[in-house]
Structure formats: structure tokens, C-alpha cells
Motif scaffolding. Structure first.
Motif, mmCIF file in Angstrom:
data_model
loop_
_atom_site.group_PDB
_atom_site.id
_atom_site.type_symbol
_atom_site.label_atom_id
_atom_site.label_comp_id
_atom_site.label_asym_id
_atom_site.label_seq_id
_atom_site.Cartn_x
_atom_site.Cartn_y
_atom_site.Cartn_z
ATOM 1 N N PHE A 1 -6.256 12.227 1.639
ATOM 2 C CA PHE A 1 -6.842 11.366 2.654
ATOM 3 C C PHE A 1 -8.350 11.295 2.439
ATOM 4 O O PHE A 1 -8.972 12.271 1.996
ATOM 5 C CB PHE A 1 -6.571 11.916 4.052
ATOM 6 N N VAL B 1 -0.473 14.842 0.018
ATOM 7 C CA VAL B 1 -1.068 13.516 0.189
ATOM 8 C C VAL B 1 -2.564 13.664 0.380
ATOM 9 O O VAL B 1 -3.032 14.555 1.111
ATOM 10 C CB VAL B 1 -0.440 12.787 1.397
ATOM 11 N N MET C 1 -1.492 3.955 8.898
ATOM 12 C CA MET C 1 -0.379 4.685 8.293
ATOM 13 C C MET C 1 -0.077 5.944 9.100
ATOM 14 O O MET C 1 -0.976 6.708 9.429
ATOM 15 C CB MET C 1 -0.690 5.050 6.845
ATOM 16 N N THR D 1 -1.032 6.750 -6.269
ATOM 17 C CA THR D 1 -2.450 7.117 -6.284
ATOM 18 C C THR D 1 -2.855 8.146 -5.252
ATOM 19 O O THR D 1 -3.908 8.771 -5.398
ATOM 20 C CB THR D 1 -3.308 5.861 -6.079
ATOM 21 N N ARG D 2 -2.070 8.347 -4.211
ATOM 22 C CA ARG D 2 -2.521 9.207 -3.121
ATOM 23 C C ARG D 2 -1.927 10.602 -3.173
ATOM 24 O O ARG D 2 -2.297 11.456 -2.366
ATOM 25 C CB ARG D 2 -2.203 8.565 -1.760
ATOM 26 N N GLU E 1 1.687 1.831 -3.574
ATOM 27 C CA GLU E 1 0.507 2.363 -4.243
ATOM 28 C C GLU E 1 0.265 3.812 -3.849
ATOM 29 O O GLU E 1 -0.216 4.618 -4.641
ATOM 30 C CB GLU E 1 -0.713 1.506 -3.885
ATOM 31 N N CYS E 2 0.589 4.119 -2.609
ATOM 32 C CA CYS E 2 0.383 5.487 -2.113
ATOM 33 C C CYS E 2 1.153 6.489 -2.952
ATOM 34 O O CYS E 2 0.652 7.579 -3.255
ATOM 35 C CB CYS E 2 0.831 5.567 -0.648
ATOM 36 N N GLN E 3 2.370 6.125 -3.354
ATOM 37 C CA GLN E 3 3.174 7.036 -4.155
ATOM 38 C C GLN E 3 2.540 7.292 -5.531
ATOM 39 O O GLN E 3 2.758 8.327 -6.152
ATOM 40 C CB GLN E 3 4.584 6.448 -4.333
ATOM 41 N N ARG F 1 0.822 -1.215 0.000
ATOM 42 C CA ARG F 1 0.000 0.000 0.000
ATOM 43 C C ARG F 1 0.852 1.258 0.000
ATOM 44 O O ARG F 1 0.442 2.300 -0.510
ATOM 45 C CB ARG F 1 -0.945 -0.019 1.207
ATOM 46 N N VAL F 2 2.062 1.181 0.583
ATOM 47 C CA VAL F 2 2.966 2.334 0.536
ATOM 48 C C VAL F 2 3.386 2.612 -0.902
ATOM 49 O O VAL F 2 3.428 3.768 -1.347
ATOM 50 C CB VAL F 2 4.202 2.083 1.429
ATOM 51 N N ASP G 1 -3.524 7.907 9.629
ATOM 52 C CA ASP G 1 -4.595 7.531 8.708
ATOM 53 C C ASP G 1 -4.727 6.015 8.763
ATOM 54 O O ASP G 1 -3.977 5.297 8.092
ATOM 55 C CB ASP G 1 -4.269 8.010 7.298
ATOM 56 N N CYS H 1 5.537 12.490 2.665
ATOM 57 C CA CYS H 1 4.762 11.647 1.756
ATOM 58 C C CYS H 1 4.909 10.162 2.064
ATOM 59 O O CYS H 1 4.163 9.344 1.536
ATOM 60 C CB CYS H 1 5.194 11.893 0.301
#
Length: 817
Positions: free
Chosen positions: A711, A709, A731, A589-590, A585-587, A582-583, A728, A742
Motif C-alpha cells: 500500500f 499486499v 479498494m 504489481t501490488r 494489475e494489483c495481482q 486495477r484488480v 485503500d 489479496c
């Protein structure tokens, strides 16, 4: 001169030798005692022992053996007609006194035998003018190990106690070189000190039978009176006590049952005998259960003679309790410590306590530092601390004296413990077994030729005979003083399983974590092998295969079953893998996909910002606003758009609404954020704490303007250590200018402490430091680190040593290149 520890049978040895002398010689024997109080006791003991050897010996015993005091002999020497063939001096450390040397000089043909527990003098005066040789018996520890002397618990006042402070301030000395009686009395024969003495007995020796050593007769009487007022049945015996009364009181004290069962109920029972120096030598009452030291001294002889009164063995007596209320431990060490009696016998060193060391230890105590000093009450300042327990002593003695040689059928030798368990197989030609579990091995094997010495406890081999060092609860063996091998019963350590002094600098009160091992702080240290780790929880295994887990910076080990650990490890592994996915993916999509010219210099609240002066807003009608921006280069106003609704700017951006009812983002001067794209939103609003609330195509989210970022909802703001994080779900995004905001972390990767915070595997943040630090090396104890300010290592970088144990403030110092 014969040296034997107090209580190990000097009188029996004396009687046996006198018996042998009487049978072989016609000349008479004088047994000379230091005090008249001991005459009858020695006489009775000698007669009883000699009669047990030969029941007919008593017929001419009184004619051939005389027991006299040195005082009587000095006063009546000229009237004595007989000449002794043997003079036996009891408590022979007094033999250098003029009264003794005069008698010895008057009978030059007499043989001289001296017996003592302490062949030493305060004045460094040797004994070689009187005695030709010193014969030494077993050490005190050996006698205890063989159950000839009692185990003991030792409790002492803390080094920073009020009593120790008073003793370190004693400056005057008496004619014998010891502390001045008057000065001791002035400082210690006072009510607060008496109260502390009494409280100590009530707390630690209630219903125990004991002896208290006082400064002088007045001090002894004050102690006994104070104790009696508080329910401790006490009496004083001094040089002023008449003989008949003294005998009666001593009989009552000796007849009082040993008090562990709490039997002091009879009117005649006496729990505590308070004296000055009468019972520091020769007094025999083996069921004494505690000794209380209330009189400071610089005399090693006096110290050992006093504590020795409680170390005789007695049926049902498990141990003796020594209550050191005057801190003699800080001057002399423990009663069972090894002493260099030969050097003292020869006058090379004195039997004087090291008061200077105690003073230095006192001055170095942090509590005396003005910045740290606390307001302690007297009771707190004189709280007793346990120096050694009998259980721990038994363990140490088993290690020191718990081995024996065994013989194989072919004549080869090995080693077993006292219980018969084999330690070394019978494959050696010869074994020299030393004290404390050290041995030298002889065989044709290469390792025995190259490294013949072995520590039988940990199995480590040495080229030279190792020395033993003690640090806090743990003993170490070392041949070079650099590589220190913990002494625990194990065979899983090897020559690389050592620690250095650096690992001990900050203490090991929470146990010793080194290499691949952990040794908890315990009276009977045991080795645990590190297996694996989950964040801040480590798994260890003992040598029986049992598993235990331990939390970072905690000392306790908790048992766990293998199945439980496997299940927990799988859950943790799955969680970590999911988080890391998920980290990534975070870079992708988030992060907010459009540019945002954010400026947070003025603050993170809407009220911190005002409208710029270089804009103008005109109203065409009720629904239309025209906006203009001053073009400084051309010196005129230019149009920047028309909107149906305009919101105040903050953080360098603003929200407006167009003719379609959509929300747009603009700079504070109403300029588009991008020439390529101009996204439209169903809703947009700037919020406090630098958040941008958006609804786009029915999807609601919040943008952190500092990190970009996104949320699903405003994250919870929490603090770990001194660092704040946006939480979050699972996270944690750091809100610290030294780190990227980030990149999220798991809670298990964050450890906050006192002005310090560890984040991830390599990052350390220190309060009031301008940059983050990166861990280059992490020691196995998780308390010491090598760190630097650069994320990527390079040759010649400046490195720092960091220490942090979650109890004291961190320590950091720059390393030398």
C-alpha cells in the motif's frame, strides 16, 4: 326464511310482502318482534312504506296488520281471538326459542316468514323444523360495492394485547353458550381497560358519533362516566331506562349532527350512546360513524348485528369506523367476510366464534417467548392496528364486482370494467362472469377450449376454475394451490409468473419480489417490471413506462428519469471496468515480490514478540555487531553476519542495517530471506498491525505481512457487518481467514448485516462458521439463497437454504439430497 345483511332493507322487504299479502288475502298478519323497544319503530316503518305503495291502505291497516312483541304474545296468547294467516318473524334467528315455537305450534295453518341478517345459533341448532327454505340476498360485499351499505375501516387490538390475553383466558360460559357475564365483568370492567377504551375513542374517533356495546349495565355506566370525564359526551340506555326518558335520549342522539365536521357543541348533543344489547338488533340511526366493541362474544349473530348498526349509508358519510377493543376480528374475521348461511340454517355448523384459533395465534406470538419478551406498558400492549381501510376495501370491491359483460355488433360478448374500459374484446360466443373477476370463456379458439378460465385482473388462464387466496396485503389466484399468481391489474404476467408458498413463509410486508416483477405493499397493489441492476440498486418500470429505482432490502420505490439512469449507469459501468482492470494489475504489481517467512501466531503487535533463545549478538566495536545462530545439528554456534544496526524481531522477521547504510530483511535468526536475492532498502521498519514500512529507490510503501499486499500508505481499518476490511481508496481487502486477503472488492459488492456479510457476487460469511459459503442460487427477492461450502460445484455436494432480510437474524438449514 330470508337472509339479508343488517341495514339492507329487511323492513322494506317485510312491508312489501305484507302489503302484497293484505291485497290478496282476507286473513290478518302478525309481525312479531324480539323486543318491545322495536314495536313502534317497525310499526311506523311498515305504515310509511305501505302508504307509499298505496295511500288508501292505511284505512284498514290496523285491523289486518298487527305488530307485537313475542313477550306480549306469549303472555296473552290464550286471550287472542283471531287467527293469523301470516306470521312474520323479525330477527328470525330467535325463532327456535320456546316462546316462538309455542306460538307457531298454536297456529299450524299460518304461513311463516322469517327475516334475519344472521340465520345461525351458538348451539348449532338449525331452522329446518320451522322454515322450509332459506332465501339469501346479495353478500355484504356486494351491497357495499353497490353503495347500499357503507364502506368501513376496521381497527382491532393486536393479537398479543392485554385485552386479547384477557379474552383468551375467559373459561366460564353462560347458559346460552356465550362468555360468562360475571367473568367478563371481573376482568374487563376495570380502570385500565376503561382507560384503553377511552384512549381509543379519543385517538381514532374524536368528534365522531358512535355506539359502544358494553358487557352489562354497570359496565355501560362506568364507560359513559369515564368518557364524559374526558370530554366525550356520552349517555347510557339500558333496560332500566324509563320509556319516556329512553325516547327523549334516543331523539337527542339521532338529532345530533354527524360529527365528522366536529359539530358536537350543543348542550343536547350526544356523541356516544353506550348500551348492552338494546341496539344490536333493529335500531336505525344511519349517520352513526363509529362502532366500538367493548363486549366479547362467541356469537357470530351478535357480532354482525352490532357492527351492522354502523354500516347503513347516509348522505355525506364516507365510511364507518369499527373499533374492536376486544379482538372479535381474531375470532370471527371481518364483518363483510362471506359466510355459509345455508350450512348454518341447516344446523351443520354453528354460529360460534373460533376462540381456539385466537388462543393459538396468541400463544405463537414471539413476544411471549421468554427469550424475546419485552416490558410493554398497557398502552403499548393494546395499541390498535388497522386491519382494513375503506380505500383498500373499495379497491377490493372494484376487483370483485367491477366487471360487466358487453355485446358486440355480431352478438359476440366481451368484458369491460364498470368505467367502460375494455378488458376482453367481443370475440367470445359466451362468457360466464363470476365474482371477484373470474370468468369462463367459450369460443372455438384452442386456448379457450384447453384453458377456459381466466383471472380478469392478471390475465392468467387456467384449466380449472381458480380459487382466490389472501396473504397479508395481496390476493392470489390458483387452480392447484401450489402455483400462486398475484392478483394485480396487468397483462404482462404469463403462466410462469407464479410464486410458491416458500416465497411467502417469511411474510411480504416489504412487498413481493418475484420472477421479473415487484409488487409494493399497498392497498391498491401495482406491478412493476424489473429492468436492470447496479450493485444493490434495481430499476423497475410500471406499465405506463415510468421508471423507479429501489435499494436492496428497502420497500420504497423512487422515481427516476431515463436520462438520469443512463448517465448514472454509464458512470457506474466505467467505474466497474476501471476497478476490475486495477484488480488485475494489483495481482501483478501490488504483491510483495520477495519471499517473507511471516509468522503471526503470537499476534499483530510488536510487543507480542520476544527474541529467540538460539541467537547470540556480540559487539566488536561501537559500530559493528556480529550475530550467531545455534546450529542444533552440529551442536555449535555459526556466524550469520555483521551489521551496523540491529532491530528487534517480530512476525518471524527482523530489520538490520549493513556497512553501506542500507536496510536489509532477515529471518528472526538473521538468515537471508532468499538465496537468489538480497534486496537493499533506503529504509525499513516493522510496525504494529503486522505492517512493514519500506522505502526503495525513493518509493515509499507499506507491506501487509498477512497478505503481502503493498500500500502507498497504511490503509484505513473499517468494519462492515461483522467483517473487517482494509480500505485503500476504493479498494476493500477482507481481513478474514476464510478469504484471500489479496483480492480487493468494491464497496458496492459488500453488504453487511446482522452476523452475516455478502462479499462479491457469490461469497457469504456467517459469524462463528468455520468456512465461507458460496451462492449456488439467488432468488429474485434477494432474501433467499441456496449456498454450499465449496467454491466449485460438484454432484452430491451438501447444500443449505439461507434466508436473510436485513431485519431479523439469518436462518440457515441443510437441504435434503
Amino acid at each position: 326464511m330470508v337472509q339479508m345483511p343488517t341495514g339492507t332493507g329487511k323492513t322494506y322487504l317485510l312491508a312489501a310482502y305484507v302489503y302484497d299479502w293484505v291485497k290478496r288475502n282476507e286473513s290478518i298478519v302478525w309481525i312479531v318482534a324480539h323486543r318491545r323497544e322495536l314495536i313502534q319503530q317497525i310499526k311506523d316503518s311498515v305504515e310509511q312504506i305501505m302508504e307509499s305503495m298505496d295511500e288508501h291502505i292505511s284505512e284498514n291497516l290496523s285491523d289486518k296488520v298487527k305488530v307485537v312483541s313475542i313477550q306480549w304474545l306469549s303472555q296473552n296468547n290464550s286471550a287472542v281471538k283471531e287467527s293469523p294467516g301470516l306470521i312474520v318473524i323479525d330477527e328470525a334467528h330467535h325463532a327456535v326459542a320456546k316462546t316462538y315455537t309455542t306460538v307457531i305450534r298454536d297456529y299450524p295453518k299460518a304461513k311463516i316468514l322469517g327475516v334475519t341478517a344472521t340465520p345461525c345459533r351458538l348451539t348449532k341448532h338449525g331452522f329446518t323444523d320451522i322454515f322450509d327454505i332459506l332465501l339469501q340476498s346479495w353478500t355484504t360485499n356486494r351491497f357495499i360495492a353497490e353503495e347500499r351499505l357503507s364502506l368501513y375501516d376496521y381497527m382491532s387490538v393486536k393479537i398479543d394485547s392485554e385485552e386479547q390475553k384477557n379474552i383468551c383466558s375467559l373459561k366460564k360460559r353462560g347458559s346460552d353458550g356465550d362468555f360468562s357475564i360475571r367473568e367478563m365483568s371481573e376482568k374487563l370492567d376495570v380502570r385500565p381497560s376503561l382507560q384503553r377504551l377511552c384512549n381509543t375513542v379519543l385517538k381514532y374517533a374524536a368528534n365522531k358519533k358512535g355506539i359502544v356495546y358494553a358487557i352489562d349495565i354497570d359496565h355501560a355506566e362506568h364507560i359513559a362516566e369515564f368518557y364524559s370525564q374526558h370530554g366525550i359526551k356520552s349517555i347510557v340506555i339500558s333496560s332500566k331506562t324509563p320509556d319516556a326518558e329512553r325516547k327523549q335520549l334516543l331523539k337527542r342522539f339521532k338529532d345530533t349532527d354527524s360529527c365528522a365536521s366536529g359539530n358536537i357543541k350543543s348542550f343536547d348533543d350526544i356523541q356516544v350512546l353506550v348500551n348492552v344489547d338494546l341496539f344490536s338488533e333493529g335500531f336505525d340511526c344511519p349517520d352513526v360513524e363509529f362502532i366500538q366493541l367493548a363486549r366479547p362474544t362467541l356469537s357470530l349473530a351478535k357480532y354482525l348485528q352490532q357492527v351492522g348498526r354502523g354500516m347503513r349509508v347516509f348522505e355525506g358519510k364516507k365510511y364507518c369506523l369499527i373499533l374492536d377493543n376486544v379482538g372479535l376480528f381474531h375470532i370471527f374475521g371481518l364483518p363483510s367476510d362471506d359466510r355459509d348461511w345455508q350450512a348454518m340454517f341447516e344446523g351443520k355448523i354453528s354460529g360460534k366464534g373460533n376462540l381456539k384459533q385466537a388462543e393459538e395465534d396468541f400463544l405463537e406470538m414471539p413476544s411471549l417467548n421468554a427469550s424475546l419478551q419485552q416490558d410493554f406498558s398497557p398502552d403499548e400492549r393494546t395499541e390498535m392496528v388497522s386491519v382494513m381501510t375503506h380505500d383498500g376495501q373499495r379497491h377490493d370491491l372494484d376487483a370483485a364486482h367491477g366487471y360487466k359483460l358487453i355485446m358486440g355488433a355480431d352478438g359476440s360478448v366481451g368484458v369491460s370494467d364498470k368505467g367502460g374500459k375494455e378488458i376482453l374484446p367481443c370475440i367470445y360466443r359466451k362468457i360466464e362472469l363470476k365474482l371477484h373477476g373470474i370468468a369462463k370463456l367459450y369460443s372455438r379458439r384452442k386456448i379457450d377450449r384447453e384453458r377456459p378460465w381466466i383471472d380478469l385482473r392478471n390475465g392468467i388462464r387456467f384449466v380449472l376454475q381458480p380459487k382466490l387466496l389472501k396473504f397479508e396485503f395481496l390476493q392470489f389466484s390458483t387452480a392447484d394451490g401450489v402455483n400462486l399468481y398475484p392478483r394485480v391489474q396487468t397483462r404482462v404476467m404469463d403462466e410462469n409468473s407464479f410464486v410458491t408458498e416458500a416465497a411467502l413463509v417469511h411474510g411480504i410486508s416489504d412487498g413481493l419480489r418475484f420472477r421479473n416483477f415487484y409488487i409494493p405493499n399497498n392497498e391498491m397493489p401495482k406491478l412493476f417490471v424489473f429492468k436492470e441492476k447496479m450493485d444493490n440498486i434495481s430499476l423497475f418500470e410500471d406499465e405506463s413506462g415510468k421508471l423507479f429505482f429501489k435499494q436492496k432490502w428497502k420497500a420504497e420505490l423512487h422515481p427516476i428519469l431515463l436520462e438520469e439512469w443512463i448517465n448514472e449507469k454509464k458512470r457506474w459501468t466505467d467505474m466497474v471496468e476501471d476497478f476490475e482492470h486495477r484488480v488485475k494489475e494489483c495481482q501483478k504489481t501490488r504483491l510483495f515480490r520477495y519471499p517473507l517467512p511471516v509468522e503471526l501466531d503470537c499476534g499483530c503487535n510488536l510487543s507480542d514478540y520476544e527474541e529467540p533463545l538460539d541467537i547470540r549478538i556480540t559487539r566488536k566495536d561501537k559500530k559493528v555487531y556480529n550475530t550467531f545462530c545455534r546450529d542444533i545439528r552440529l551442536g555449535r554456534w555459526k556466524s550469520t553476519g555483521s551489521y551496523t544496526e540491529i532491530f528487534r524481531q517480530a512476525y518471524g522477521i527482523r530489520v538490520v542495517r549493513n556497512w553501506e547504510g542500507k536496510y536489509l530483511l532477515r529471518t528472526r535468526f538473521f538468515e537471508k530471506l532468499s538465496r537468489q536475492e538480497d534486496p537493499k532498502y533506503d529504509y525499513a521498519e516493522l510496525l504494529d498491525d503486522a505492517y512493514l514500512h519500506l522505502i526503495e529507490d525513493g518509493k515509499e510503501y507499506y507491506v501487509d505481512l498477512g497478505s503481502k499486499v503493498c500500500f502507498n500508505q497504511i490503509p484505513e481499518l473499517i468494519q462492515i457487518g461483522f467483517v473487517k476490511f482494509q480500505k485503500d481508496n476504493d479498494m476493500y481487502f477482507p481481513l478474514d481467514y476464510r478469504l484471500s486477503r489479496c483480492i480487493p472488492y468494491r464497496r458496492g459488492e459488500i453488504v453487511g448485516g446482522n452476523d452475516i456479510c455478502f462479499i462479491g457476487k457469490h461469497i457469504v460469511l456467517l459469524k462463528n462458521h468455520q468456512s465461507a459459503y458460496y451462492i449456488r442460487q439467488r432468488y429474485s427477492d434477494d432474501k433467499r439463497f441456496i449456498i454450499c461450502k465449496n467454491k466449485d460445484a460438484f454432484i452430491g455436494e451438501t447444500q443449505y437454504e439461507l434466508f436473510y432480510d436485513n431485519k431479523t437474524p439469518y436462518e440457515i438449514r441443510q437441504m435434503k439430497h
